[in-house]
Design an enzyme around this catalytic site. Structure first.
Site, short mmCIF file in Angstrom:
data_model
loop_
_atom_site.label_atom_id
_atom_site.label_comp_id
_atom_site.label_asym_id
_atom_site.label_seq_id
_atom_site.Cartn_x
_atom_site.Cartn_y
_atom_site.Cartn_z
N ILE A 34 66.49 9.23 37.62
CA ILE A 34 66.72 8.52 36.21
C ILE A 34 65.55 9.25 35.34
O ILE A 34 64.74 10.00 35.86
CB ILE A 34 66.38 7.14 36.37
CG1 ILE A 34 65.16 6.83 37.00
CG2 ILE A 34 67.38 6.60 37.62
CD1 ILE A 34 64.76 5.37 36.86
N THR A 42 64.62 13.86 34.07
CA THR A 42 64.84 12.96 35.22
C THR A 42 63.40 13.18 36.10
O THR A 42 62.70 13.91 36.02
CB THR A 42 66.05 13.01 35.94
OG1 THR A 42 66.06 14.25 36.54
CG2 THR A 42 67.24 12.95 35.17
N ASP A 43 63.13 12.03 36.91
CA ASP A 43 62.39 12.05 37.76
C ASP A 43 62.63 11.88 39.46
O ASP A 43 63.99 12.24 39.63
CB ASP A 43 61.24 10.62 37.81
CG ASP A 43 62.18 9.49 37.69
OD1 ASP A 43 63.12 9.32 38.50
OD2 ASP A 43 61.45 8.33 37.31
N CYS A 44 61.92 11.70 40.43
CA CYS A 44 62.36 12.09 41.73
C CYS A 44 63.33 11.01 41.95
O CYS A 44 63.95 11.11 43.15
CB CYS A 44 61.04 11.98 42.56
SG CYS A 44 60.15 10.43 42.62
#
Length: 137
Positions: A16, A11-13
């Site tokens: 998602i 996931t990213d910041c």
């Protein structure tokens, strides 16, 4: 169909799955699909063949998040002995929502990456792909 749980590191910041991971998911699903049809990639390599990716497309529909379980359907959409296109539909197992739709394009090569006709070089593998054309694997 390939089932996979989303890892936190994917996931990213925004919380998602980062878009680049969907391409990896398609690669994992493709290799497992080949296993499922009795053609593990190791067998392809032992025959001194390769199936390199020549193109990739991915449309993102609904974000996947950490701990979601996704299902990936793989289909051989086109096959002519020299080239192949595979299609992928990824859905969220719990909600049933489509997460992404993608496709990869491939050619068949010898171990030196010289394009070949699978029909001429390996009729047995050719028959497997030909019989699965337009089918989910």
């Amino acid at each position: 169909m390939f089932e996979r749980r989303i890892n936190y590191y994917e996931t990213d910041c925004m919380g998602i799955v980062h878009h680049s991971n969907y391409i990896r998911f398609m690669e994992e699903a493709r290799v497992l699909a080949l296993d499922n049809i009795g053609l593990p990639y190791r067998k392809v390599e032992e025959a001194n063949l390769a199936i390199p990716v020549t193109g990739v497309k991915c449309e993102y529909k609904t974000p996947a998040k950490f701990d979601d379980v996704i299902l990936i359907d793989v289909k051989i959409a086109e096959y002519n002995g020299v080239r192949m296109k595979m299609e992928y539909t990824t859905t969220n197992k719990e909600s049933g929502h489509i997460v992404s739709i993608g496709e990869t394009s491939h050619c068949f090569t010898d171990s030196n990456l010289k394009p070949i006709s699978l029909k001429k070089i390996n009729p047995e593998m050719h028959a497997i792909f030909e019989n699965l054309k337009n089918k989910n694997i």
